[in-house]
Scaffold this motif. Sequence first.
Motif, PDB file in Angstrom:
ATOM      1  N   GLN A  59      -5.401  55.252  -3.430  1.00 26.51           N
ATOM      2  CA  GLN A  59      -4.981  56.528  -4.115  1.00 26.51           C
ATOM      3  C   GLN A  59      -3.404  56.861  -3.430  1.00 26.51           C
ATOM      4  OE1 GLN A  59      -7.688  59.490  -2.881  1.00 26.51           O
ATOM      5  NE2 GLN A  59      -9.356  58.835  -4.332  1.00 26.51           N
ATOM      6  N   ALA A  60      -2.892  56.029  -2.631  1.00 27.03           N
ATOM      7  CA  ALA A  60      -1.670  56.090  -2.364  1.00 27.03           C
ATOM      8  C   ALA A  60      -0.584  55.458  -3.423  1.00 27.03           C
ATOM      9  CB  ALA A  60      -1.219  55.574  -1.003  1.00 27.03           C
ATOM     10  N   LEU A  61      -1.229  54.383  -3.917  1.00 28.10           N
ATOM     11  CA  LEU A  61      -0.361  53.688  -5.101  1.00 28.10           C
ATOM     12  C   LEU A  61      -0.701  54.150  -6.635  1.00 28.10           C
ATOM     13  CD1 LEU A  61       1.465  51.503  -5.479  1.00 28.10           C
ATOM     14  CD2 LEU A  61      -0.534  49.934  -5.491  1.00 28.10           C
ATOM     15  N   MET A  62      -2.192  54.359  -6.851  1.00 25.77           N
ATOM     16  CA  MET A  62      -2.556  54.643  -8.294  1.00 25.77           C
ATOM     17  C   MET A  62      -3.593  55.550  -8.083  1.00 25.77           C
ATOM     18  SD  MET A  62      -4.149  51.153  -9.350  1.00 25.77           S
ATOM     19  CE  MET A  62      -2.912  50.314  -8.309  1.00 25.77           C
ATOM     20  N   LEU A  63      -3.800  56.648  -9.195  1.00 25.71           N
ATOM     21  CA  LEU A  63      -4.855  57.376  -9.338  1.00 25.71           C
ATOM     22  C   LEU A  63      -4.984  57.763 -10.706  1.00 25.71           C
ATOM     23  CD1 LEU A  63      -2.707  59.678  -7.092  1.00 25.71           C
ATOM     24  CD2 LEU A  63      -5.105  59.514  -6.198  1.00 25.71           C
ATOM     25  N   VAL A  64      -6.336  57.892 -11.050  1.00 31.74           N
ATOM     26  CA  VAL A  64      -6.896  58.275 -12.286  1.00 31.74           C
ATOM     27  C   VAL A  64      -7.284  59.733 -12.156  1.00 31.74           C
ATOM     28  CG1 VAL A  64      -8.644  57.670 -13.864  1.00 31.74           C
ATOM     29  CG2 VAL A  64      -7.454  55.956 -12.600  1.00 31.74           C
ATOM     30  N   TYR A  65      -6.890  60.412 -13.264  1.00 30.85           N
ATOM     31  CA  TYR A  65      -7.096  61.815 -13.568  1.00 30.85           C
ATOM     32  C   TYR A  65      -7.585  62.105 -14.849  1.00 30.85           C
ATOM     33  CZ  TYR A  65      -3.751  62.756  -9.549  1.00 30.85           C
ATOM     34  OH  TYR A  65      -3.288  62.477  -8.318  1.00 30.85           O
ATOM     35  N   ARG A  66      -8.260  63.128 -15.174  1.00 26.86           N
ATOM     36  CA  ARG A  66      -8.917  63.695 -16.374  1.00 26.86           C
ATOM     37  C   ARG A  66      -7.674  64.530 -16.782  1.00 26.86           C
ATOM     38  NH1 ARG A  66     -14.347  65.720 -18.361  1.00 26.86           N
ATOM     39  NH2 ARG A  66     -15.172  64.083 -17.262  1.00 26.86           N
ATOM     40  N   MET A  67      -7.400  64.534 -18.178  1.00 21.87           N
ATOM     41  CA  MET A  67      -6.054  64.988 -18.816  1.00 21.87           C
ATOM     42  C   MET A  67      -6.564  66.382 -19.042  1.00 21.87           C
ATOM     43  SD  MET A  67      -2.865  65.103 -19.882  1.00 21.87           S
ATOM     44  CE  MET A  67      -2.405  63.398 -20.204  1.00 21.87           C
ATOM     45  N   PRO A  68      -6.027  67.646 -18.720  1.00 18.12           N
ATOM     46  CA  PRO A  68      -6.318  69.050 -19.122  1.00 18.12           C
ATOM     47  C   PRO A  68      -5.985  69.567 -20.243  1.00 18.12           C
ATOM     48  CG  PRO A  68      -4.412  69.136 -17.553  1.00 18.12           C
ATOM     49  CD  PRO A  68      -4.708  67.563 -17.656  1.00 18.12           C
ATOM     50  N   ALA A  69      -6.293  70.189 -20.826  1.00 16.27           N
ATOM     51  CA  ALA A  69      -5.958  70.958 -22.173  1.00 16.27           C
ATOM     52  C   ALA A  69      -4.468  71.303 -22.134  1.00 16.27           C
ATOM     53  CB  ALA A  69      -6.972  71.855 -22.468  1.00 16.27           C
ATOM     54  N   LEU A  73      -0.737  71.475 -16.525  1.00 18.63           N
ATOM     55  CA  LEU A  73      -1.599  71.654 -15.402  1.00 18.63           C
ATOM     56  C   LEU A  73      -2.034  70.316 -14.704  1.00 18.63           C
ATOM     57  CD1 LEU A  73      -3.594  74.538 -16.252  1.00 18.63           C
ATOM     58  CD2 LEU A  73      -1.662  74.674 -14.770  1.00 18.63           C
ATOM     59  N   LYS A  74      -1.169  69.243 -15.288  1.00 14.93           N
ATOM     60  CA  LYS A  74      -1.567  67.852 -14.850  1.00 14.93           C
ATOM     61  C   LYS A  74      -1.505  67.702 -13.254  1.00 14.93           C
ATOM     62  CE  LYS A  74       0.537  64.379 -16.995  1.00 14.93           C
ATOM     63  NZ  LYS A  74       1.358  63.598 -17.888  1.00 14.93           N
ATOM     64  N   ASN A  75      -0.532  68.208 -12.689  1.00 12.00           N
ATOM     65  CA  ASN A  75      -0.244  68.062 -11.152  1.00 12.00           C
ATOM     66  C   ASN A  75      -1.429  68.914 -10.352  1.00 12.00           C
ATOM     67  OD1 ASN A  75       1.806  66.577 -11.653  1.00 12.00           O
ATOM     68  ND2 ASN A  75       3.234  68.136 -11.593  1.00 12.00           N
ATOM     69  N   LEU A  76      -2.168  69.683 -11.033  1.00 13.10           N
ATOM     70  CA  LEU A  76      -3.188  70.382 -10.293  1.00 13.10           C
ATOM     71  C   LEU A  76      -4.513  69.908 -10.414  1.00 13.10           C
ATOM     72  CD1 LEU A  76      -2.013  73.980 -11.108  1.00 13.10           C
ATOM     73  CD2 LEU A  76      -1.624  72.529  -9.209  1.00 13.10           C
ATOM     74  N   GLN A  77      -4.558  68.544 -11.257  1.00 10.21           N
ATOM     75  CA  GLN A  77      -6.064  68.105 -11.411  1.00 10.21           C
ATOM     76  C   GLN A  77      -6.781  67.099 -10.085  1.00 10.21           C
ATOM     77  OE1 GLN A  77      -7.949  68.603 -14.365  1.00 10.21           O
ATOM     78  NE2 GLN A  77      -6.185  70.157 -14.487  1.00 10.21           N
ATOM     79  N   GLN A 102     -14.424  62.073 -25.609  1.00 11.79           N
ATOM     80  CA  GLN A 102     -13.531  62.520 -26.397  1.00 11.79           C
ATOM     81  C   GLN A 102     -12.417  63.272 -25.434  1.00 11.79           C
ATOM     82  OE1 GLN A 102     -13.645  63.295 -29.729  1.00 11.79           O
ATOM     83  NE2 GLN A 102     -15.158  61.858 -29.698  1.00 11.79           N
ATOM     84  N   GLN A 103     -12.393  62.566 -24.316  1.00 13.85           N
ATOM     85  CA  GLN A 103     -11.577  63.355 -23.355  1.00 13.85           C
ATOM     86  C   GLN A 103     -10.338  62.170 -22.959  1.00 13.85           C
ATOM     87  OE1 GLN A 103     -11.627  66.174 -21.350  1.00 13.85           O
ATOM     88  NE2 GLN A 103      -9.853  65.516 -20.557  1.00 13.85           N
ATOM     89  N   SER A 104      -9.218  62.731 -22.797  1.00 15.24           N
ATOM     90  CA  SER A 104      -7.894  61.811 -22.528  1.00 15.24           C
ATOM     91  C   SER A 104      -7.952  61.712 -20.841  1.00 15.24           C
ATOM     92  CB  SER A 104      -6.874  62.490 -22.975  1.00 15.24           C
ATOM     93  OG  SER A 104      -6.944  62.355 -24.321  1.00 15.24           O
ATOM     94  N   TYR A 105      -7.528  60.731 -20.323  1.00 19.37           N
ATOM     95  CA  TYR A 105      -7.218  60.489 -18.971  1.00 19.37           C
ATOM     96  C   TYR A 105      -5.893  59.848 -18.762  1.00 19.37           C
ATOM     97  CZ  TYR A 105     -12.304  60.863 -18.636  1.00 19.37           C
ATOM     98  OH  TYR A 105     -13.710  61.408 -18.704  1.00 19.37           O
ATOM     99  N   PHE A 106      -5.603  59.994 -17.648  1.00 25.43           N
ATOM    100  CA  PHE A 106      -4.221  59.360 -17.252  1.00 25.43           C
ATOM    101  C   PHE A 106      -4.221  58.611 -15.907  1.00 25.43           C
ATOM    102  CE2 PHE A 106      -3.494  63.596 -15.880  1.00 25.43           C
ATOM    103  CZ  PHE A 106      -2.689  63.426 -14.720  1.00 25.43           C
ATOM    104  N   LEU A 107      -3.314  57.483 -16.023  1.00 21.57           N
ATOM    105  CA  LEU A 107      -3.288  56.808 -14.706  1.00 21.57           C
ATOM    106  C   LEU A 107      -1.846  57.086 -14.243  1.00 21.57           C
ATOM    107  CD1 LEU A 107      -4.063  54.299 -12.578  1.00 21.57           C
ATOM    108  CD2 LEU A 107      -2.553  52.891 -13.900  1.00 21.57           C
ATOM    109  N   ARG A 108      -1.893  57.654 -12.914  1.00 19.14           N
ATOM    110  CA  ARG A 108      -0.556  58.019 -12.259  1.00 19.14           C
ATOM    111  C   ARG A 108      -0.214  57.038 -11.087  1.00 19.14           C
ATOM    112  NH1 ARG A 108       0.979  63.907 -10.757  1.00 19.14           N
ATOM    113  NH2 ARG A 108       1.435  63.827 -12.854  1.00 19.14           N
ATOM    114  N   TYR A 109       0.660  56.265 -11.260  1.00 17.70           N
ATOM    115  CA  TYR A 109       1.054  55.240 -10.320  1.00 17.70           C
ATOM    116  C   TYR A 109       2.677  55.417  -9.869  1.00 17.70           C
ATOM    117  CZ  TYR A 109       3.937  52.767 -13.857  1.00 17.70           C
ATOM    118  OH  TYR A 109       5.190  52.434 -14.796  1.00 17.70           O
ATOM    119  N   TYR A 110       2.573  55.288  -8.273  1.00 17.57           N
ATOM    120  CA  TYR A 110       3.852  55.795  -7.702  1.00 17.57           C
ATOM    121  C   TYR A 110       4.656  54.342  -7.381  1.00 17.57           C
ATOM    122  CZ  TYR A 110       1.792  60.075  -6.858  1.00 17.57           C
ATOM    123  OH  TYR A 110       0.965  61.341  -6.776  1.00 17.57           O
ATOM    124  N   ASP A 111       5.777  54.590  -7.577  1.00 14.05           N
ATOM    125  CA  ASP A 111       6.972  53.429  -7.549  1.00 14.05           C
ATOM    126  C   ASP A 111       7.813  53.789  -6.295  1.00 14.05           C
ATOM    127  OD1 ASP A 111       8.636  51.406  -7.726  1.00 14.05           O
ATOM    128  OD2 ASP A 111       9.395  52.119  -9.519  1.00 14.05           O
TER     129      ASP A 111
END
Length: 140
Positions: A59-69, A73-77, A102-111
């Motif tokens: 989780q320090a390198l990559m995280l998976v989140y559910r995309m909000p409507a 508010l992406k940073n608060l998920q 039917q839900q979108s997700y996103f992978l956030r990876y840190y560089d």
Amino acid sequence: MKIFISILLVLMIFGCSSKPDSRVISIRLINNKKALQIKGFDAAVINDIARDSSTEAWQALMLVYRMPADTDLKNLQPVQPGCYTVSNNVIVFTPDTAFATQQSYFLRYYDFDKGTTLTDLIKSRSKPGALHYSDLIFKP
């Protein structure tokens, strides 16, 4: 003699400039859209983190989140819980609960290398010490 000096000067200018290697991180759904395959990270980093048994290392390198409507508010998920496995320098994320169709997700990876030089700070207009990340959106 002038030609030799000019050629030497041009070689010195181009020899001293280095082009940073930009990694291309790619994701795709596998196992009937039940898991996320992540490719493109440095093999040494991946193998080092794979030896760590805690999920906080991933989780320090990559995280998976559910995309909000509301995408503002992406940073608060909350983080999507799941299990990370590594084989042949490929990371596979399997969520604890299946991805909703039917839900979108996103992978956030840190560089962590990005933004460490003065020119990076000037170009990106970011604050010193700020974490740089990229989001990759996917939908099962």
